[in-house]
Motif scaffolding. Structure first.
Motif, PDB file in Angstrom:
ATOM      1  N   GLN A  36     -16.236  -4.656 -24.258  1.00 37.34           N
ATOM      2  CA  GLN A  36     -15.940  -3.901 -25.143  1.00 37.34           C
ATOM      3  C   GLN A  36     -16.756  -4.308 -26.353  1.00 37.34           C
ATOM      4  OE1 GLN A  36     -11.834  -3.561 -25.988  1.00 37.34           O
ATOM      5  NE2 GLN A  36     -11.437  -2.093 -24.342  1.00 37.34           N
ATOM      6  N   VAL A  37     -17.451  -3.361 -27.139  1.00 38.01           N
ATOM      7  CA  VAL A  37     -18.445  -3.566 -28.243  1.00 38.01           C
ATOM      8  C   VAL A  37     -17.812  -3.227 -29.478  1.00 38.01           C
ATOM      9  CG1 VAL A  37     -20.724  -3.342 -29.079  1.00 38.01           C
ATOM     10  CG2 VAL A  37     -20.364  -3.377 -26.589  1.00 38.01           C
ATOM     11  N   HIS A  38     -17.367  -4.161 -30.391  1.00 42.85           N
ATOM     12  CA  HIS A  38     -16.608  -3.750 -31.562  1.00 42.85           C
ATOM     13  C   HIS A  38     -17.794  -4.166 -32.727  1.00 42.85           C
ATOM     14  CE1 HIS A  38     -12.676  -3.198 -30.221  1.00 42.85           C
ATOM     15  NE2 HIS A  38     -12.780  -3.760 -29.139  1.00 42.85           N
ATOM     16  N   PRO A  39     -17.637  -3.785 -33.859  1.00 46.97           N
ATOM     17  CA  PRO A  39     -18.370  -4.179 -35.005  1.00 46.97           C
ATOM     18  C   PRO A  39     -17.980  -5.449 -35.374  1.00 46.97           C
ATOM     19  CG  PRO A  39     -16.886  -2.422 -35.565  1.00 46.97           C
ATOM     20  CD  PRO A  39     -16.694  -2.520 -34.212  1.00 46.97           C
ATOM     21  N   VAL A  51     -27.515   5.274 -28.536  1.00 44.46           N
ATOM     22  CA  VAL A  51     -27.057   5.496 -26.910  1.00 44.46           C
ATOM     23  C   VAL A  51     -25.981   6.249 -26.932  1.00 44.46           C
ATOM     24  CG1 VAL A  51     -28.119   3.234 -26.442  1.00 44.46           C
ATOM     25  CG2 VAL A  51     -25.403   3.429 -26.907  1.00 44.46           C
ATOM     26  N   GLU A  52     -25.740   6.924 -25.624  1.00 40.06           N
ATOM     27  CA  GLU A  52     -24.572   7.751 -25.371  1.00 40.06           C
ATOM     28  C   GLU A  52     -24.028   7.233 -24.118  1.00 40.06           C
ATOM     29  OE1 GLU A  52     -23.459  10.287 -27.061  1.00 40.06           O
ATOM     30  OE2 GLU A  52     -24.940  10.357 -28.491  1.00 40.06           O
ATOM     31  N   ALA A  53     -22.904   7.763 -23.708  1.00 40.13           N
ATOM     32  CA  ALA A  53     -22.219   7.432 -22.372  1.00 40.13           C
ATOM     33  C   ALA A  53     -23.134   7.880 -21.243  1.00 40.13           C
ATOM     34  CB  ALA A  53     -20.751   8.003 -22.509  1.00 40.13           C
ATOM     35  N   ALA A 184     -18.456   4.409 -22.137  1.00 44.48           N
ATOM     36  CA  ALA A 184     -17.693   5.297 -23.188  1.00 44.48           C
ATOM     37  C   ALA A 184     -18.487   4.865 -24.521  1.00 44.48           C
ATOM     38  CB  ALA A 184     -16.316   4.783 -23.311  1.00 44.48           C
ATOM     39  N   ARG A 185     -18.523   5.902 -25.295  1.00 41.96           N
ATOM     40  CA  ARG A 185     -18.857   5.944 -26.761  1.00 41.96           C
ATOM     41  C   ARG A 185     -17.792   6.371 -27.768  1.00 41.96           C
ATOM     42  NH1 ARG A 185     -20.936   8.873 -30.878  1.00 41.96           N
ATOM     43  NH2 ARG A 185     -21.238  11.032 -29.452  1.00 41.96           N
ATOM     44  N   ALA A 196     -11.076   1.743 -36.734  1.00 41.42           N
ATOM     45  CA  ALA A 196     -10.206   2.190 -35.747  1.00 41.42           C
ATOM     46  C   ALA A 196     -10.160   1.057 -34.722  1.00 41.42           C
ATOM     47  CB  ALA A 196     -10.842   3.357 -34.998  1.00 41.42           C
ATOM     48  N   PRO A 197      -9.039   0.806 -33.955  1.00 41.26           N
ATOM     49  CA  PRO A 197      -8.733  -0.155 -32.931  1.00 41.26           C
ATOM     50  C   PRO A 197      -9.868   0.030 -31.801  1.00 41.26           C
ATOM     51  CG  PRO A 197      -7.240   1.294 -32.867  1.00 41.26           C
ATOM     52  CD  PRO A 197      -7.814   1.714 -34.063  1.00 41.26           C
ATOM     53  N   ASP A 198     -10.202   1.157 -31.587  1.00 38.40           N
ATOM     54  CA  ASP A 198     -11.313   1.303 -30.423  1.00 38.40           C
ATOM     55  C   ASP A 198     -12.238   0.881 -30.385  1.00 38.40           C
ATOM     56  OD1 ASP A 198      -9.095   2.858 -29.097  1.00 38.40           O
ATOM     57  OD2 ASP A 198      -9.675   4.826 -30.134  1.00 38.40           O
ATOM     58  N   PRO A 199     -13.012   0.281 -29.455  1.00 36.39           N
ATOM     59  CA  PRO A 199     -14.388  -0.302 -29.576  1.00 36.39           C
ATOM     60  C   PRO A 199     -15.330   0.824 -29.797  1.00 36.39           C
ATOM     61  CG  PRO A 199     -13.556  -0.065 -27.088  1.00 36.39           C
ATOM     62  CD  PRO A 199     -12.320   0.321 -27.966  1.00 36.39           C
TER      63      PRO A 199
END
Length: 373
Positions: A36-39, A51-53, A184-185, A196-199
Motif C-alpha cells: 500500500q502506498v500512502h502519502p 499511473v492508473e490501475a 488499485a488507484r 482518507a485512510p485508504d492508500p
C-alpha cells in the motif's frame, strides 16, 4: 477346455502402473504480496496522477505529485534558520576568544598586583581590584563557553529542521516503493494527501499472483511445501505451480484450511479470478486393477481371481484410484488374472470362461481419490 455352459466374463491381468494421490482445492487468485502506498506528508493537494490501475511500475517511479509551494517555502525558511544558527555558533566562538583574551589579561594583572603587594609597593585595595577583575573575566569566559553550547544546540535543531523540510519536499513526489503491478488507484486530483485512510495506490509486488484455495481438513496432513499443483484458471486454462504455504489453522465452521500455491507466471493472471485444481501429494508405481474389479462393502475390499476357470474371491488391501484403475497395496501379485468387472453373485469355486473379446479396463475414474476407508 472351459465349460461352455459357464458364464463368460472379461478376464484381465493385474499390472503395474503409476498411481497418484491428489488433494482437490478451489478458490481465487490473490496477490503474492500487496504493498500500500500512502502519502508521507499530509495536507497537500494532489496535483498530478501519473499511473492508473493496471499499469506496471518500477521501483522509485513517480506515481503522483503534490503541490510544492508551501513545502518549498518551508524549506527556504529552514535554510534561513540554519544559516542564522550557523552564524550564532561563529559569534559564540568569537565571544569565547574575546573572553579568553580578557581572562588572560586579568590573570596577568592579578599576578603583577600580587608581586607588588608582596614587595610593599602596591596597596591592598589595588590587589583587591585585580582579584575582582580576574574573577569577573573568568566568569565571562565560562558564560561564553555556555553560550557556545546553546548556539550549537540551536544549530543542531536547525540541521534537523532543514533535513525534515527537504524530506517533505522530496515526498511531494509519491513514488513506488517496489516494482510491480498497480492493482488499485484511490488518488484523486485536488484531494488532500492524508485526508482518507485508504492508500493512494496498491501495488502487487513483482506483479506476482498466486492461488489461494480451500482444502478439506482431512486432506491437510498430506500436504507438503513444494508439492506440485495444477490449477485451472477461468479464461486461462491449466497452470502449474507448487505449494508455498500450508494452512496453520482450520476454519471451525467450514472445516476448511487455506493453502497458498505459487503459480508459474504468465500473461493474464489477475487477482480475483476463480480457479480450481489439485495438489499432487504422492506418485508411485503399484499393482493395479480396473476400478470395477474391486468389490467394496462393510467387510472390506476384495477381487475375484481366476485360475483355471475357477473363481477365488480374495480379500485385498485397496488404495488409490487413478486413471480408471485401483491400487492394490496387498493381496494380489502382478500378472494374476482377475474378473475385470466383479460380480457380487460370484462365489469362490464358481466356474467361468473367458469372454472371446476382451474389453478394455472399465470403471469410473475418480482421479486422485484416496481409499475411502
Amino acid at each position: 477346455m472351459a465349460d461352455q455352459t459357464a458364464p463368460a466374463v472379461t478376464i484381465v491381468p493385474a499390472r503395474t502402473a503409476e498411481v497418484q494421490a491428489r488433494v482437490p482445492t478451489s478458490g481465487s487468485l490473490v496477490a503474492w504480496r500487496e504493498v500500500q502506498v500512502h502519502p508521507r506528508v499530509a495536507g497537500y493537494e494532489i496535483t498530478e496522477i501519473l499511473v492508473e490501475a493496471g499499469d506496471s511500475v518500477e521501483q522509485g517511479q513517480v506515481l503522483a505529485r503534490l503541490a510544492r509551494d508551501t513545502l518549498t517555502a518551508q524549506l527556504e525558511q529552514a535554510e534561513a534558520e540554519y544559516t542564522r544558527a550557523e552564524a550564532g555558533v561563529d559569534q559564540a566562538r568569537s565571544t569565547i576568544d574575546s573572553a579568553q583574551a580578557l581572562l588572560t589579561q586579568a590573570v596577568s594583572a592579578l599576578e603583577r598586583a600580587q608581586r607588588l603587594r608582596r614587595g610593599g609597593t602596591a596597596s591592598q585595595s589595588a590587589l583587591d581590584d585585580a582579584i575582582a577583575a580576574e574573577a569577573n573575566a573568568r566568569a565571562q569566559a565560562a558564560s561564553a563557553e555556555g553560550g557556545l553550547s546553546v548556539a550549537q544546540a540551536a544549530l543542531g535543531q536547525a540541521v534537523a529542521a532543514r533535513r525534515i523540510a527537504r524530506m517533505n519536499l522530496e515526498r511531494a513526489e509519491i513514488v513506488a516503493p517496489v516494482a510491480g503491478f498497480v492493482s488499485a488507484r484511490n488518488a484523486e486530483l485536488g484531494a488532500l494527501s492524508g485526508g482518507a485512510p485508504d492508500p493512494l495506490f496498491t501495488i502487487i509486488e513483482d506483479s506476482r499472483v498466486e492461488f489461494e484455495g480451500e482444502v478439506i481438513e482431512t486432506a491437510l496432513p498430506q500436504l507438503r511445501i513444494g508439492a506440485p499443483a495444477t490449477i485451472r484458471v477461468a479464461g486461462l486454462g491449466q497452470i502449474t505451480g507448487k505449494v508455498r504455504l500450508i494452512p496453520a489453522a482450520v476454519d471451525p465452521v467450514t472445516r476448511l484450511g487455506v493453502v497458498r500455491i505459487e503459480l508459474d507466471q504468465q500473461q493474464g493472471l489477475r487477482a480475483g479470478l476463480f480457479g480450481y485444481g489439485w495438489v499432487t501429494t504422492a506418485v508411485r508405481d503399484a499393482v493395479t486393477v480396473p476400478v470395477a474389479a474391486v468389490l467394496s462393502d462393510g467387510a472390506g475390499d476384495r477381487v475375484q481371481v481366476v485360475a483355471d476357470g475357477i473363481i477365488e474371491t480374495r480379500p485385498v488391501d485397496a488404495g488409490l484410484i487413478w486413471d480408471g484403475r485401483r491400487e492394490i497395496v496387498d493381496g494380489l501379485s502382478e500378472g494374476e488374472e482377475i474378473v475385470a468387472r466383479a460380480g457380487a453373485f460370484f462365489r469362490t469355486g464358481d466356474l467361468v470362461r473367458r469372454a472371446e473379446a476382451v474389453a478394455t479396463d472399465t470403471g469410473p475414474a475418480a482421479e486422485g481419490e484416496a481409499d475411502p476407508r
